[in-house]
Design a protein around this motif. Structure first.
Motif, PDB file in Angstrom:
ATOM      1  N   UNK A 161      42.200  39.560  45.897  1.00 52.84           N
ATOM      2  CA  UNK A 161      41.117  38.947  46.661  1.00 52.84           C
ATOM      3  C   UNK A 161      40.485  37.818  45.849  1.00 52.84           C
ATOM      4  N   UNK A 162      40.211  38.071  44.581  1.00 53.84           N
ATOM      5  CA  UNK A 162      39.665  37.034  43.729  1.00 53.84           C
ATOM      6  C   UNK A 162      40.603  35.858  43.569  1.00 53.84           C
ATOM      7  N   UNK A 163      41.887  36.137  43.437  1.00 55.52           N
ATOM      8  CA  UNK A 163      42.871  35.069  43.313  1.00 55.52           C
ATOM      9  C   UNK A 163      42.888  34.183  44.553  1.00 55.52           C
ATOM     10  N   UNK A 164      42.707  34.803  45.724  1.00 55.26           N
ATOM     11  CA  UNK A 164      42.690  34.035  46.974  1.00 55.26           C
ATOM     12  C   UNK A 164      41.527  33.054  47.012  1.00 55.26           C
ATOM     13  N   UNK A 165      40.457  33.370  46.300  1.00 55.36           N
ATOM     14  CA  UNK A 165      39.298  32.475  46.224  1.00 55.36           C
ATOM     15  C   UNK A 165      39.328  31.627  44.967  1.00 55.36           C
ATOM     16  N   UNK A 166      40.426  31.678  44.210  1.00 56.58           N
ATOM     17  CA  UNK A 166      40.614  30.885  42.985  1.00 56.58           C
ATOM     18  C   UNK A 166      39.565  31.211  41.926  1.00 56.58           C
ATOM     19  N   UNK A 167      39.197  32.497  41.844  1.00 56.42           N
ATOM     20  CA  UNK A 167      38.222  32.951  40.857  1.00 56.42           C
ATOM     21  C   UNK A 167      38.919  33.476  39.610  1.00 56.42           C
ATOM     22  N   UNK A 168      38.180  33.523  38.514  1.00 53.16           N
ATOM     23  CA  UNK A 168      38.649  34.216  37.324  1.00 53.16           C
ATOM     24  C   UNK A 168      38.548  35.724  37.556  1.00 53.16           C
ATOM     25  N   UNK A 169      39.534  36.470  37.080  1.00 50.02           N
ATOM     26  CA  UNK A 169      39.518  37.932  37.144  1.00 50.02           C
ATOM     27  C   UNK A 169      39.322  38.451  35.723  1.00 50.02           C
ATOM     28  N   UNK A 170      38.274  39.250  35.531  1.00 44.74           N
ATOM     29  CA  UNK A 170      37.946  39.761  34.199  1.00 44.74           C
ATOM     30  C   UNK A 170      37.680  41.254  34.295  1.00 44.74           C
ATOM     31  N   UNK A 171      38.629  42.106  33.930  1.00 43.73           N
ATOM     32  CA  UNK A 171      38.431  43.554  34.042  1.00 43.73           C
ATOM     33  C   UNK A 171      37.191  43.995  33.260  1.00 43.73           C
ATOM     34  N   UNK A 172      36.398  44.843  33.885  1.00 40.80           N
ATOM     35  CA  UNK A 172      35.194  45.318  33.201  1.00 40.80           C
ATOM     36  C   UNK A 172      35.447  46.656  32.519  1.00 40.80           C
ATOM     37  N   UNK A 173      35.111  46.761  31.235  1.00 38.68           N
ATOM     38  CA  UNK A 173      35.131  48.029  30.512  1.00 38.68           C
ATOM     39  C   UNK A 173      36.411  48.820  30.701  1.00 38.68           C
ATOM     40  N   UNK A 174      36.274  50.169  30.673  1.00 36.96           N
ATOM     41  CA  UNK A 174      37.385  51.089  30.944  1.00 36.96           C
ATOM     42  C   UNK A 174      38.658  50.630  30.240  1.00 36.96           C
ATOM     43  N   UNK A 175      38.596  50.476  28.920  1.00 39.27           N
ATOM     44  CA  UNK A 175      39.662  49.847  28.149  1.00 39.27           C
ATOM     45  C   UNK A 175      41.038  50.402  28.477  1.00 39.27           C
ATOM     46  N   UNK A 176      41.177  51.729  28.449  1.00 35.81           N
ATOM     47  CA  UNK A 176      42.503  52.346  28.605  1.00 35.81           C
ATOM     48  C   UNK A 176      43.100  52.082  29.979  1.00 35.81           C
ATOM     49  N   UNK A 177      42.241  51.912  30.991  1.00 35.13           N
ATOM     50  CA  UNK A 177      42.740  51.589  32.324  1.00 35.13           C
ATOM     51  C   UNK A 177      42.904  50.088  32.511  1.00 35.13           C
ATOM     52  N   UNK A 178      42.001  49.300  31.933  1.00 30.36           N
ATOM     53  CA  UNK A 178      42.053  47.848  32.109  1.00 30.36           C
ATOM     54  C   UNK A 178      43.308  47.237  31.488  1.00 30.36           C
TER      55      UNK A 178
END
Length: 387
Positions: free
Chosen positions: A292-309
């Motif tokens: 969804x973010x890519x469709x709007x040409x946004x940056x994607x930055x995973x928040x926290x949750x290191x082992x899952x991110x």
């Protein structure tokens, strides 16, 4: 039902909760955090293969998540094929929707979603990141800490330690009552790291007018983003702020559903989209939000949750570095074995099949909790050090 699905039907599910103390308290403009609560879901298939998934809270509502997962959601999966993951995700989410589709519900769904991905990775004999399209075995991280309570001197020392460890991106907390304190702290960190990237996080501290005033003052330090400047429920104010802010706006930590994210994306209220794998319902939903973010040409930055991110980030081209919160990883908390190596601002990812996390169940056992405990509320002010 195919022969394959018969061999991979869910036979048994166990749900357990653990309250793990942090080595050092986390203090932001919103909270004082002394414990993390981890909820583990263990699923065994009829063919004997076992998987483990998890979800976590910052010491709050973990038992509520556990009760929802154990009593209401787990029974829905017995007898179903592990390969029905989209159908199962939607069934779990719909069961959780009436009492509230985000928050506790999304956290509970995430534990099952991660466990199902762990099982599919083990059945395929490969890491889950490869299954979802991520080939990289090494990715960049950024140093982060929940450190608003630290004195400026201690903040500088912490930042220097992060820099000496090889980190090349940094995030600090802002939101001191006096703006001059914030400015002095930001300037001190900038002196340590030079021109390296720095992100700021207010943890929803400000009202709209104050947020713009603060951001205008912070802007001269060239932060990469201003994270959660206002209440995450208020998409309208963020849209108005994003239109005039000299610093890009980042958020998503406390946004849970695709519909909430859509409100932000469609209103042009955010520049860095930060879905948290656990808070949005797991890997399956996180990937949809990233697209969804890519469709709007946004940056994607995973928040926290290191082992899952670190599982999902390699699957998204151009994904921002993964957040490594000081003291927040399972290894830092002493509850998992080291299956990935962090060095010089990068993490070398595990190659074992599944999610790549191996919990130390013997250590976790000492932190197991049931439903008859009382959890006190920590007072942030008691942790502040202004020397």
């Amino acid at each position: 039902m195919s022969h394959l699905s018969k061999r991979t039907r869910i036979a048994n599910i166990d749900v357990s909760a653990y309250r793990v103390p942090l080595k050092k308290p986390w203090v932001s403009a919103a909270h004082a955090i002394t414990h993390h609560e981890h909820i583990l879901v263990e699923i065994e298939l009829e063919n004997g293969v076992k998987g483990v998934g998890w979800t976590s809270t910052m010491g709050n509502a973990g038992l509520a998540v556990t009760a929802l997962a154990k009593s209401y959601l787990a029974p829905m999966l017995i007898g179903r094929s592990v390969y029905e993951h989209e159908i199962l995700w939607n069934n779990l989410w719909r069961r959780s929707h009436q009492p509230g589709p985000s928050g506790i519900a999304s956290l509970a769904v995430a534990a099952f979603d991660l466990c199902l991905w762990d099982l599919r990775g083990k059945l395929a004999g490969m890491p889950v990141r490869h299954l979802i399209g991520g080939e990289s075995d090494k990715i960049e991280i950024y140093a982060s800490a929940v450190n608003l309570h630290l004195s400026e001197k201690a903040l500088v020392e912490q930042t220097r330690e992060f820099l000496d460890a090889g980190n090349r991106k940094f995030k600090i907390k802002v939101g001191r009552p006096n703006i001059d304190e914030d400015l002095s702290r930001i300037a001190a960190v900038r002196d340590v790291i030079g021109d390296l990237p720095m992100m700021l996080d207010a943890n929803q501290r400000f009202k709209p007018g104050e947020a713009l005033q603060r951001i205008n003052a912070y802007a001269r330090f060239n932060p990469v983003w201003m994270e959660e400047p206002m209440a995450s429920d208020d998409a309208g104010s963020h849209a108005r702020l994003a239109a005039v802010s000299p610093v890009p706006i980042a958020l998503g930590e406390e946004v849970s559903t695709r519909f909430e994210f859509w409100n932000y994306v469609s209103a042009a209220a955010v520049h860095y989209l930060q879905p948290n794998v656990l808070k949005v319902g797991g890997i399956s939903e996180w990937l949809k939000l990233a697209h969804l973010g890519n469709c709007a040409n946004l940056f994607i930055a995973p928040h926290g949750a290191l082992e899952a991110s670190v599982i999902v980030a390699p699957a998204i081209p151009g994904c921002f570095s993964v957040e490594n919160i000081d003291g927040g990883s399972f290894v830092d908390q002493g509850i998992a074995f080291e299956t990935m190596q962090i060095k010089d601002g990068e993490v070398t990812l595990p190659t074992i099949p599944g999610l790549g996390v191996e919990f130390d169940m013997a250590t976790l056992a000492s932190y197991r909790v049931d439903f008859d405990i009382e959890v006190p509320l920590a007072d942030p002010s008691k942790y502040y050090d202004n020397d």
